[in-house]
Each structure stands twice: as C-alpha cells, then as structure tokens.
Write a protein that holds these residues in place. Structure first.
Motif, PDB file in Angstrom:
ATOM      1  N   THR B 463      36.752  61.933 105.628  1.00 53.87           N
ATOM      2  CA  THR B 463      37.371  61.738 106.948  1.00 53.87           C
ATOM      3  C   THR B 463      38.337  60.559 106.904  1.00 53.87           C
ATOM      4  O   THR B 463      39.465  60.647 107.415  1.00 53.87           O
ATOM      5  N   HIS B 464      37.905  59.456 106.291  1.00 53.53           N
ATOM      6  CA  HIS B 464      38.810  58.302 106.141  1.00 53.53           C
ATOM      7  C   HIS B 464      40.131  58.740 105.489  1.00 53.53           C
ATOM      8  O   HIS B 464      41.206  58.377 105.946  1.00 53.53           O
ATOM      9  N   ILE B 465      40.005  59.490 104.420  1.00 53.08           N
ATOM     10  CA  ILE B 465      41.197  59.925 103.682  1.00 53.08           C
ATOM     11  C   ILE B 465      42.086  60.785 104.581  1.00 53.08           C
ATOM     12  O   ILE B 465      43.301  60.587 104.661  1.00 53.08           O
ATOM     13  N   ASN B 466      41.476  61.753 105.259  1.00 50.99           N
ATOM     14  CA  ASN B 466      42.261  62.648 106.106  1.00 50.99           C
ATOM     15  C   ASN B 466      42.963  61.889 107.230  1.00 50.99           C
ATOM     16  O   ASN B 466      44.105  62.182 107.584  1.00 50.99           O
ATOM     17  N   GLN B 467      42.271  60.901 107.773  1.00 49.60           N
ATOM     18  CA  GLN B 467      42.900  60.109 108.836  1.00 49.60           C
ATOM     19  C   GLN B 467      44.070  59.295 108.284  1.00 49.60           C
ATOM     20  O   GLN B 467      45.114  59.186 108.930  1.00 49.60           O
ATOM     21  N   LEU B 468      43.877  58.727 107.090  1.00 47.75           N
ATOM     22  CA  LEU B 468      44.964  57.943 106.489  1.00 47.75           C
ATOM     23  C   LEU B 468      46.176  58.820 106.205  1.00 47.75           C
ATOM     24  O   LEU B 468      47.321  58.420 106.452  1.00 47.75           O
ATOM     25  N   LEU B 469      45.931  60.006 105.678  1.00 50.72           N
ATOM     26  CA  LEU B 469      47.046  60.909 105.376  1.00 50.72           C
ATOM     27  C   LEU B 469      47.778  61.280 106.657  1.00 50.72           C
ATOM     28  O   LEU B 469      49.004  61.340 106.702  1.00 50.72           O
ATOM     29  N   LEU B 470      47.004  61.540 107.720  1.00 48.29           N
ATOM     30  CA  LEU B 470      47.623  61.918 108.994  1.00 48.29           C
ATOM     31  C   LEU B 470      48.437  60.755 109.555  1.00 48.29           C
ATOM     32  O   LEU B 470      49.612  60.918 109.901  1.00 48.29           O
ATOM     33  N   LEU B 471      47.842  59.576 109.621  1.00 49.17           N
ATOM     34  CA  LEU B 471      48.564  58.421 110.167  1.00 49.17           C
ATOM     35  C   LEU B 471      49.769  58.085 109.280  1.00 49.17           C
ATOM     36  O   LEU B 471      50.835  57.719 109.776  1.00 49.17           O
ATOM     37  N   GLY B 472      49.596  58.237 107.976  1.00 46.92           N
ATOM     38  CA  GLY B 472      50.693  57.966 107.066  1.00 46.92           C
ATOM     39  C   GLY B 472      51.858  58.931 107.261  1.00 46.92           C
ATOM     40  O   GLY B 472      53.014  58.567 107.045  1.00 46.92           O
ATOM     41  N   SER B 473      51.549  60.152 107.681  1.00 48.78           N
ATOM     42  CA  SER B 473      52.609  61.167 107.813  1.00 48.78           C
ATOM     43  C   SER B 473      53.586  60.849 108.932  1.00 48.78           C
ATOM     44  O   SER B 473      54.682  61.394 108.972  1.00 48.78           O
ATOM     45  N   VAL B 474      53.193  59.984 109.860  1.00 49.97           N
ATOM     46  CA  VAL B 474      54.089  59.643 110.975  1.00 49.97           C
ATOM     47  C   VAL B 474      54.435  58.157 110.980  1.00 49.97           C
ATOM     48  O   VAL B 474      55.016  57.664 111.950  1.00 49.97           O
ATOM     49  N   ASP B 475      54.097  57.459 109.901  1.00 52.72           N
ATOM     50  CA  ASP B 475      54.336  56.017 109.874  1.00 52.72           C
ATOM     51  C   ASP B 475      55.658  55.720 109.148  1.00 52.72           C
ATOM     52  O   ASP B 475      55.921  56.275 108.090  1.00 52.72           O
ATOM     53  N   PRO B 476      56.466  54.820 109.712  1.00 53.82           N
ATOM     54  CA  PRO B 476      57.734  54.491 109.036  1.00 53.82           C
ATOM     55  C   PRO B 476      57.527  53.709 107.740  1.00 53.82           C
ATOM     56  O   PRO B 476      58.426  53.668 106.909  1.00 53.82           O
ATOM     57  N   ASP B 477      56.360  53.116 107.570  1.00 51.76           N
ATOM     58  CA  ASP B 477      56.115  52.280 106.388  1.00 51.76           C
ATOM     59  C   ASP B 477      54.683  52.542 105.893  1.00 51.76           C
ATOM     60  O   ASP B 477      53.799  51.708 106.016  1.00 51.76           O
ATOM     61  N   PRO B 478      54.475  53.738 105.334  1.00 48.76           N
ATOM     62  CA  PRO B 478      53.102  54.182 105.075  1.00 48.76           C
ATOM     63  C   PRO B 478      52.560  53.768 103.719  1.00 48.76           C
ATOM     64  O   PRO B 478      51.513  54.285 103.301  1.00 48.76           O
ATOM     65  N   GLY B 479      53.228  52.826 103.048  1.00 47.75           N
ATOM     66  CA  GLY B 479      52.836  52.485 101.675  1.00 47.75           C
ATOM     67  C   GLY B 479      51.357  52.251 101.475  1.00 47.75           C
ATOM     68  O   GLY B 479      50.715  52.893 100.645  1.00 47.75           O
ATOM     69  N   VAL B 480      50.796  51.316 102.235  1.00 42.03           N
ATOM     70  CA  VAL B 480      49.379  50.977 102.057  1.00 42.03           C
ATOM     71  C   VAL B 480      48.505  52.184 102.356  1.00 42.03           C
ATOM     72  O   VAL B 480      47.555  52.482 101.620  1.00 42.03           O
TER      73      VAL B 480
END
Ligand code: CA
Ligand code: CA
Lengths: 500, 500
Positions: B463-480
C-alpha cells in the motif's frame, strides 16, 4: 569510525587476526558503571598497531601512521587516540596492581652494561651535574657498531633515552628460534618503515636530532609490522605495487622472540637502556603528548586526507575535524590529566571542546537534526551524515572531560554532553530497522539522490550496543538506551521487531 | 487503516477471498497520472461490503456497518468512504462508457407489472400531480404479501423508491439453483441484519418511516452477508457467542442467483421497481449523501468507538477524528461534486478541511514532527503515531479537493496538500528499514516505553508503494517518492539496502 580492514579480511577468510576482528561483534557486558578514570570501554581488547590500516608506529612520534585513506601514510587522530586508550586500558586489565618486570642493561650509574666497542669508535661515560646523571656519549663510524649485550630476554618493550646528534642509529638484534632479525631506528631515514631482508628499519628523521627523546618501542610489534604489510584497500584502487605487497609475510610467535643485542652507530648520547614486560603507560603518555603538541589554534586535531562517503555525494576536504577525533582525544587527555596531574593535558582538553560549538557548515563538528537536536558529527559533511557510533564516541569523550577536567572545562563539557544525550535519546529510534541498525542517516539527508539506508554490519551493530550499554551505565535516566540496547542484542541472534 | 481481517484469514488459510486479499500485496502500476475525477487509486479492486469487518450494508443508511473495533456495529467513515470510492471506481473500470442493463418491473406508468394481491390487501395506483408521477399505495396485513413477479433475472441490483408508512417490509425471493432464499427489508427491525433459516432480514428501523427513500441494494451481497458472518477479532476477546458464529456458512455463486419475486407488506408507497446489472453510481451517491448528512459542526466525521494502539500506550476515546477519514471523505465529496455539480458536496468538502488545521492535542488531526513538519494523523494520538498510509490517504483527499473543489476551498486544500507533501518527502526515509517499511513512528514517540519499530507487513508495504507511485504521478518533483517506491518494490522480492 570505519573498520574496513575487518570486513575485507572476513571476505578473504585468511586473517590471522580473525579472532580479534570477531571480537568486534561481541557484546561486552559490565557489572559496574563506566569509570572515566579506568579502562576506556572495551579498548583493552584493541591492538591498534597490529591493524592492517596502521602502516607502523612512527619512530619520530611514537604513534601509529595510518594508511586507511592515503597510502602515503598520515597521522589519523582517531587511530592515535584508540592506540593511546588501548594501552591505557591494558595497563589496568593486563597487569592490575602488579609492576611490570624490568631489566636495566645500562644506566651509566650502577649498571654499566657489557659493551663491545670497535677501536675506531669513541664511547665515553659523562656526567651531567644539573641532573646528577651519568650517560654515555658515542661516535661510531658507518658500518661499525658499539654493541651492548642484552642477554636473551622474553621482555620485548625497549625503553631508552636517546640524544641523536647526527646519523644516529639504534640496532636491536632479535632471534626467532635461532634465526636473526634486526630492528633499526635511524635518523638517516625519513620513511616510517622499510624492510631489507632480515632488517626492519624505522625512520626517526633529521628532526629527531638535537634533543633528548624518551624512546619506547614494542620490539615484537615493530618486527611483526615489517613482515605483515598493510593490505591496502582494493576498492580504492590504491593497492600498492611497492616491495611491501610482494614482501614475504611471516607470523612471529611473540614468546619465541628474544632480544640479543642493542647496538649504536653515528653520533649521540644514550642512557637507561631497559627491557620491560609491559610499557603501556609510557606508550599512552607518548600519544597524549602528541595530542598536546599537534593541537591547532582551533583546539582541533584535523584529518589531513580527503574523505568521501556515499559514492562521493558526501565529501570532506583535507583538514576536516571529526567530533569523534575530538571526543576520543578528550578521553585520552582527561585520563592523562587524571594520571599525571599535569595542567597541559587539561588545557589541551579544554581547547578541544571549542569545535563542538562550531557548526559543521563553518568548519566545526556540530550538526543539527531538523533544527532541533544537536549532533556531533564524526564526519561533518554537508548535508549532515549523523553517524551513530562516532557520535557516541564523542559523547563518551565529553563525559570523561566533564567528570575529570577542572572548571570551567568540566562544566562546558557537561553542557555539551547533556545536549548530546538529549539528542541521542530522541533520535536513537531512527537508527532501529527492526532487525538491525543503520550506521548513519544518509538515506534521510540524501533522500533526493535516492540514497538507500546504510545498514550497519554486525560489528558496527555490536559497537552501537556496547556504546549504549556504557552510556546507559552512567546515565540517571537510561530507559531508552537500555531498552534499545536490549532489543538490538536480540537482533544479533535473529530476533526481529514485530510486524502488524 | 487496519486490515486485520486479511491476516486473520491468511492464518486460517481458508478464506474464500484469498485472491482478493492477496491483491492487497500487489503493486499497481499506472501508465497515466492519477486523475482525481476518475477511479480512486486501485479501489476498483476493493469489495468493501464483502469484508469480514463489515457486518452488512445498513438498510437504514445504505452504507456499511463496521464491527472492526466494536461488535455492536457502528458507522466507520473510512470504511464508508472506501465503499463509496470502490463503487465510483468500478463505475469506470467495469462498464466503461456502456450503460448498465436495466429492467423496470413496475413504474406506475408504462410498466404496471404482474401482481398477485391477496383479497385482504389494499393496493392502489395513485397520481402525484406535482411530480406528474404514478405510484402504488399499499396496505397489506401481517403474514400476507402482495407479490410482484420479477421473471428470473441475472441482474442483482435492486432499485426502487419506497415510502414506508408503518411496519413496511420488502421481501425478495431468490433462487440458488432452485433453492429458495428470502431477503427482507423491514422497518419493524432496528438491527442491521438478522438471519432466520433461509431468510436474511435487514432492519430499516422506524426512522425510515414517513419519507420517500431511494432504495438500492445488491441482492447478491445482501444474501451472501447472511451466510458469511463477520469473523470477529479473537484478540479483542469479543468473539461473539450469538447465533452469527454458529450460523451455517454458504458461499453463493453470484451467477447462479435468480431474483424471482418482490413482495410488499405493511403500509407504504412504492415506485420504480427495477433490476439492473450494475448500480455503482447510485451506491456512490448514497454514501456521499451520508457524508453530507452526518458531518458535524467541526466539519468532521468522528469515529464513535475507542481505538487502542501499542498495547494501550496510545488510546483514542470515542468521538475522535481521523485525517484519513477526513481525507477519504474529501475524495468522495470532490467526486460527488464533480459528477453532480451539486453545491452541497463542495460545501461539505470545504468544511471537511477545517480539522486539518486543528492540532491533534486539541481534538484535531494535525501533528507536528519535531515542531517542523506537519503531519495529518490517521490516529491523532498523544504522543503522535505518524501512521504513514493514513497520512498518504489524507494527502490524496487533499489533492482531490484542491483539483476539483471551487474556490476558496481549492486553495485551502492546496496549501494543506503542499505542506503535507513537504513533510512526506522529508520524513519518508524514516519509514525505510532497508528491507521493508515501518507502519508508523511509534518506536520514536514511545521510545521511553521501549516500544519497538512497528514493521509493516507486506500488504501495508505494498500500500505504501502504491500510494507513493500515485502521489508521484502528479507531483512536479517526485524524485524522492519514486526512488523510495522503487527501492521498496525491490524489498518485496527480497532485495535489501546495502550494509557498510
Ligand atoms: Ca643515567
Ligand atoms: Ca412512477
């Protein structure tokens, strides 16, 4: 503190010091609280000068020369402090209250010694009225020697007072089950160590000339170092092609080594030639004096080599200070002050506190975690690295200083110590992975570069535990320290934190 | 969010939903960025009402009743939001642009239906001039029924409009390969669900009387729930001794179930009796309306049961708010506003932001990490718990609100979202153990009590991973976000962070 030589050896699987290395992974329990005037932690188990990363004990300074991050060799204050503290600790644990066995072969007074002097040499007993002391003055040509018989002895610590005038050399002949070896200490060599056939030569350098020196050497270790050259770090690409790496390795049995003869050559003065079974306190004070002598105007003992971490993402240029070096120097100097009462040690220790107040970004060793918790950095990188074991060594040094030094240094040290302990207690859980510990917090400060957690291998994990147990033993509120230590001990036998 | 039912089942090894449970541990990759007007994350994979922890879908409210922390059952806003969002998401993923198959059996207009009415009953078609609508009014004695034939159908979503006047009951007869079962929805029962032989009875309660209700039920799930009673948490000591646990378990095959007849009893009015293949959006709006209706003056949806964590070291008394509940409600209400344009949803969502500004110590959901980073607490305990997955669900809700709501709510949500994302990026490494992730930071906030890291089991880790991928998909600076997600994916296949 890095100990790459240990893991390197473990991989190779042929380390003669394996048992010693293995003891790094041991948990040392103590029934009594840590005493800053007694042995330093578990350092009586260390044999610093034997370590691969030590090129040799310098005959110029009487302290080890490191080749850890530079094959040319340099004085690494952490290594020197551990050298000092291991000898200080062994003084308590090896001999206890007993005096070491001591044989004086020449002192110019009662003991005139059994000399064999070549005709061309000038060797004369002189008297110094100021100190009411007799000594010998010598002038022996090159390729000749004036020989003092040592009678075969099993005591391998050589002590003497030496005034080197010009091209002065001390030769010691040892036999290993009948086979002769020579140790040479000479001002004619600037190098730390050189090996030629059955001779191991230590350079005292020209700078040793023109002054009396208290000379203390472990003949067994000095000989051994010639035949167990440092195994330079392959990953640094610096594996040397010099004669050192091609040199024959010999493992000497210490009890089989017998000093046979001490010889002198060149010009100089000599007194008090002695063999003793143990010279830990002399060695300790030699190193303590080194700290007094080389301390710089900032109160620091800087590291003269570049340090790279995290694949170069963290870098310290030559001249950096380490809170661990400062802290371990405090442990040395506080003990030297306690044992001798000499103010110079207290003064040096007091100045050694200064850098704990200087931010790492401004050349000091003080970092802050999220602007809230002070952290004394073993490696004061930008961004911060928050190395746990180095921080705890720094805290141990501050504790020693707070307990032993006179005011106002004691109060300054105490404030820094308390500040650091608050940080440690708050941040310690950040180093707990649930199955081990992390070495530092680089994964947090370098998160943007995708740096993973830097898991501590088991010897570091054991060090973390030992440090926590030690700090907990003198803490008025050790709850967190002890409960984390207990859990971390469990991890070593395969226990894990529960999952939900 | 806790999902103990999954692990409980995994231990037993006989879970009919194992495959579904297992999908909790899957990583869901998406080629397109997250769209807050589209499916909610991976929630199309959820079947909330089937979960063990759901007693049943209430016939009073049309939303699930939880027995997770209280066997008497209560409305748990997180569960209800996930119920809503799973149906919203299935609406997109199951049927795409296609309209569901729909059969109207009675609407009072064209479709009069095939009725069988007992002599004693009064059933009359009436006309409401205001809405230009015909409906039927009925008064059927106890133990008698007025029956409307449904013709065997494979569509199991029943929709109808019902005005309950007194002791009103709707009976649905279903056949499972010839064997009859009855679903009963009645105002004469206050309980959520009761099972008697081949009848599963849902209580609509007296409060449902006296008003028109849009009634949408999944007949298949309603029947199934009667024969797969919740497996109450053994560790809570609350395993119930009621008939539920002794009830026979039956696993129905959905495609084998055929609705045969709908019957009415008591007094009331009826219209638009329909069977459809799918009613996701109606179900979604029923739940969205529940959020509008029950929101309190603080803009919150409180949880009416006590919550204990860390063996009681962390405790929330009934009436606590959850940032995850607030956030998932935002995801529901923003979508309801987007789909309907109705201002009431935007207003409720706007008020739902208020508690994000209230400290957890003052009854809100906002914690701070070391006074520096804001954190929206799934469980706003004292000390803080910093549950990672709940925080990220809250962030997803804030993102939805920022993207969909009208001003000024959008800007408020956006500020909170950005504040939270800054915290997430800075603190994410604290959850990385080098071989997995921790669920929360209780080991830090409860360090003095010796609390160990709370390792996330694999479904939470996924779940952590899926949430990170989702939030990263709309983040302008998703590096971390992306680098941590990538590393954590590696852990699932046994990779570990390096050790030194
Ligand atoms: Ca003398
Ligand atoms: Ca009608």
């Amino acid at each position: 503190m890095r100990k790459t030589e240990v893991s390197g050896k473990l991989v190779e699987g042929t380390d003669p010091h394996f048992k010693w290395s293995h003891s790094y992974s041991s948990v040392f329990y103590s029934k009594v609280p840590y005493d800053p005037t007694g042995p330093m932690a578990w350092f009586q188990n260390y044999d610093v000068e034997v370590r691969d990363r030590v090129k040799a004990v310098s005959a110029k300074e009487g302290v080890p020369v490191s080749v850890q991050w530079s094959t040319s060799g340099y004085f690494y204050p952490i290594q020197i402090a551990q050298f000092a503290l291991s000898h200080y600790s062994k003084h308590f644990t090896e001999i206890g209250a007993e005096k070491p066995r001591e044989t004086v072969y020449f002192d110019g007074e009662d003991k005139q010694g059994s000399w064999k002097i070549p005709d061309s040499a000038h060797v004369e007993r002189l008297y110094d009225a100021v100190s009411s002391n007799h000594y010998v003055e010598f002038n022996v040509k090159a390729k000749e020697n004036a020989d003092l018989s040592l009678e075969p002895s099993s005591d391998l610590i050589l002590k003497l007072d030496l005034y080197s005038a010009s091209n002065t050399s001390i030769f010691v002949k040892l036999e290993d089950r009948g086979k002769p070896y020579y140790l040479v200490y000479t001002t004619a060599l600037e190098d730390v160590i050189r090996v030629e056939d059955n001779r191991v030569i230590y350079g005292m350098g020209r700078e040793s000339e023109g002054k009396w020196i208290r000379f203390v050497r472990d003949l067994g270790k000095d000989l051994q170092k010639g035949y167990a050259p440092p195994n330079l770090n392959p990953s640094s690409g610096a594996r040397n092609k010099s004669n050192a790496s091609h040199r024959k390795k010999i493992k000497f049995k210490r009890t089989a080594l017998k000093p046979i003869m001490l010889s002198i050559r060149g010009q100089g003065k000599l007194d008090n030639v002695t063999l003793v079974s143990s010279g830990h306190m002399e060695t300790f004070f030699t190193a303590a004096d080194w700290f007094v002598k080389v301390q710089d105007r900032k109160g620091g003992w800087s590291v003269p080599v570049q340090r790279r971490m995290a694949n170069g993402a963290l870098k310290l240029e030559p001249g950096w200070y380490s809170a661990m070096a400062q802290g371990q120097a405090l442990s040395v100097l506080a003990r030297a002050y306690h044992s001798s009462g000499e103010q110079k040690y207290a003064d040096a220790a007091g100045s050694g506190l200064d850098l704990f107040g200087v931010p790492s970004g401004s050349g000091g060793v003080r970092a802050e975690f999220l602007g809230k918790f002070a952290w004394f950095e073993e490696y004061p990188t930008t961004p911060s690295s928050f190395v746990l074991n180095g921080f705890m060594y720094a805290l141990m040094g501050l504790y020693d200083a707070a307990e032993i030094l006179p005011e106002p240094a004691a109060s300054r040290a105490s404030r820094l110590y308390k500040e650091g302990m608050d940080s440690l207690k708050a941040m310690l859980p950040l180093f707990d992975t649930g199955s081990g510990s992390v070495y530092d917090l680089r994964h947090m400060t370098l998160a943007e570069s995708g740096v993973p957690p830097n898991l501590a291998r088991w010897d570091y994990h054991a060090t973390h535990i030992n440090q926590l147990l030690l700090l907990g033993s003198v803490d008025p509120d050790p709850g967190v320290l002890n409960s984390v230590a207990k859990r971390w001990i469990g991890y070593m036998s395969g226990k894990r934190a529960p999952h939900n």
